[in-house]
Design an enzyme around this catalytic site. Structure first.
Site, short mmCIF file in Angstrom:
data_model
loop_
_atom_site.label_atom_id
_atom_site.label_comp_id
_atom_site.label_asym_id
_atom_site.label_seq_id
_atom_site.Cartn_x
_atom_site.Cartn_y
_atom_site.Cartn_z
N ASP A 30 0.85 -1.19 0.00
CA ASP A 30 0.00 0.00 0.00
C ASP A 30 0.89 1.24 0.00
O ASP A 30 1.88 1.32 0.73
CB ASP A 30 -0.92 0.00 1.22
CG ASP A 30 -2.07 0.98 1.08
OD1 ASP A 30 -3.22 0.54 0.96
OD2 ASP A 30 -1.80 2.20 1.08
N ILE A 31 0.51 2.23 -0.80
CA ILE A 31 1.33 3.43 -0.94
C ILE A 31 1.28 4.30 0.32
O ILE A 31 2.16 5.14 0.55
CB ILE A 31 0.86 4.24 -2.19
CG1 ILE A 31 1.97 5.14 -2.71
CG2 ILE A 31 -0.42 5.01 -1.91
CD1 ILE A 31 1.69 5.72 -4.08
N ASN A 86 -12.87 -3.14 2.55
CA ASN A 86 -13.82 -2.03 2.59
C ASN A 86 -14.75 -2.15 1.37
O ASN A 86 -14.26 -2.37 0.25
CB ASN A 86 -13.08 -0.69 2.56
CG ASN A 86 -12.20 -0.50 3.79
OD1 ASN A 86 -12.59 -0.87 4.89
ND2 ASN A 86 -11.02 0.06 3.60
N GLY A 92 -16.17 2.83 3.42
CA GLY A 92 -14.94 3.60 3.27
C GLY A 92 -14.08 3.19 2.09
O GLY A 92 -12.89 3.49 2.05
N GLN A 93 -14.68 2.50 1.11
CA GLN A 93 -13.90 2.08 -0.05
C GLN A 93 -13.53 3.30 -0.90
O GLN A 93 -14.38 4.14 -1.20
CB GLN A 93 -14.69 1.08 -0.90
CG GLN A 93 -13.87 0.48 -2.04
CD GLN A 93 -14.61 -0.64 -2.78
OE1 GLN A 93 -15.74 -0.97 -2.45
NE2 GLN A 93 -13.94 -1.20 -3.76
N HIS A 99 -10.12 -5.35 -3.32
CA HIS A 99 -8.81 -5.58 -2.72
C HIS A 99 -8.97 -5.98 -1.26
O HIS A 99 -9.86 -5.53 -0.57
CB HIS A 99 -7.91 -4.35 -2.84
CG HIS A 99 -8.53 -3.08 -2.37
ND1 HIS A 99 -9.41 -2.35 -3.14
CD2 HIS A 99 -8.40 -2.39 -1.20
CE1 HIS A 99 -9.80 -1.28 -2.46
NE2 HIS A 99 -9.20 -1.28 -1.28
N HIS A 101 -6.95 -5.79 2.23
CA HIS A 101 -5.82 -5.22 2.97
C HIS A 101 -5.27 -6.31 3.89
O HIS A 101 -6.03 -6.97 4.60
CB HIS A 101 -6.25 -4.05 3.85
CG HIS A 101 -6.80 -2.87 3.11
ND1 HIS A 101 -6.05 -1.73 2.87
CD2 HIS A 101 -8.01 -2.63 2.57
CE1 HIS A 101 -6.79 -0.85 2.21
NE2 HIS A 101 -7.98 -1.36 2.02
P1 AMP Z 1 -9.78 1.37 0.22
O1 AMP Z 1 -10.07 2.57 1.07
O2 AMP Z 1 -10.12 0.08 0.90
O3 AMP Z 1 -10.41 1.49 -1.16
O4 AMP Z 1 -8.22 1.33 0.07
C1 AMP Z 1 -7.53 1.81 -1.03
C2 AMP Z 1 -6.07 1.72 -0.69
O5 AMP Z 1 -5.33 1.86 -1.88
C3 AMP Z 1 -5.58 2.80 0.27
O6 AMP Z 1 -5.04 2.19 1.44
C4 AMP Z 1 -4.52 3.55 -0.53
O7 AMP Z 1 -3.42 3.95 0.26
C5 AMP Z 1 -4.13 2.52 -1.57
N1 AMP Z 1 -3.60 3.05 -2.82
C6 AMP Z 1 -4.15 4.00 -3.60
N2 AMP Z 1 -3.38 4.22 -4.68
C7 AMP Z 1 -2.33 3.38 -4.57
C8 AMP Z 1 -1.17 3.12 -5.38
N3 AMP Z 1 -0.94 3.79 -6.53
N4 AMP Z 1 -0.28 2.19 -4.96
C9 AMP Z 1 -0.50 1.53 -3.81
N5 AMP Z 1 -1.56 1.70 -3.02
C10 AMP Z 1 -2.47 2.63 -3.39
#
Ligand code: AMP
Ligand code: ZN
Length: 112
Positions: A30-31, A86, A92-93, A99, A101
């Site tokens: 995760d970024i 999520n 909170g998606q 995906h 986590h």
């Molecule tokens: P969600 O809130 O469950 O949709 O989580 C989306 C996740 O994607 C968040 O934890 C972000 O930090 C992560 N995210 C968004 N863009 C990127 C990216 N380019 N590379 C890695 N993680 C990302």
């Protein structure tokens, strides 16, 4: 999905820190990590969110779930880990490509 950020990551059009890949799934850091270890496990097939899964996705989801302990072990998470999915605005998606986590390590935040 041409405008999906995670599809672009799978295609290599957006850089990512890849942890694991096979024919069905892609795993990367995760970024914006919320813990020492914070991986995202995504299907290569674009599925927007958990409540759009259908019977035909059973083996794919089983594959994703069964991979989690292996990924956690490879990260050294010997004492356990947390998984979160999520779903939708109420969950909170933020990214609408399914995906999981996977979080763990010393800085795992509290869960309220
Ligand atoms: P969600 O809130 O469950 O949709 O989580 C989306 C996740 O994607 C968040 O934890 C972000 O930090 C992560 N995210 C968004 N863009 C990127 C990216 N380019 N590379 C890695 N993680 C990302
Ligand atoms: Zn996608």
């Amino acid at each position: 999905m041409t405008d999906c950020i995670f599809c672009k990551i799978i295609a290599g059009e957006i850089p990512s820190s890849k942890i694991y890949e096979d024919e069905l799934i892609y795993v990367f850091n995760d970024i914006n990590p919320k813990a020492d270890v914070h991986l995202l496990i995504i299907p290569k097939q674009h599925i927007a969110q958990l409540d759009q899964l259908q019977q035909q996705h059973q083996s794919l989801i089983a594959h994703m779930i069964l991979k989690l302990p292996q990924l956690a072990a490879a990260q050294g998470l010997d004492s356990g880990f947390r998984t979160i999915i999520n779903t939708g605005p109420g969950g909170g998606q933020e990214v609408y490509h399914l995906h999981i986590h996977l979080l763990g390590g010393n800085n795992l935040p509290g869960f309220q």
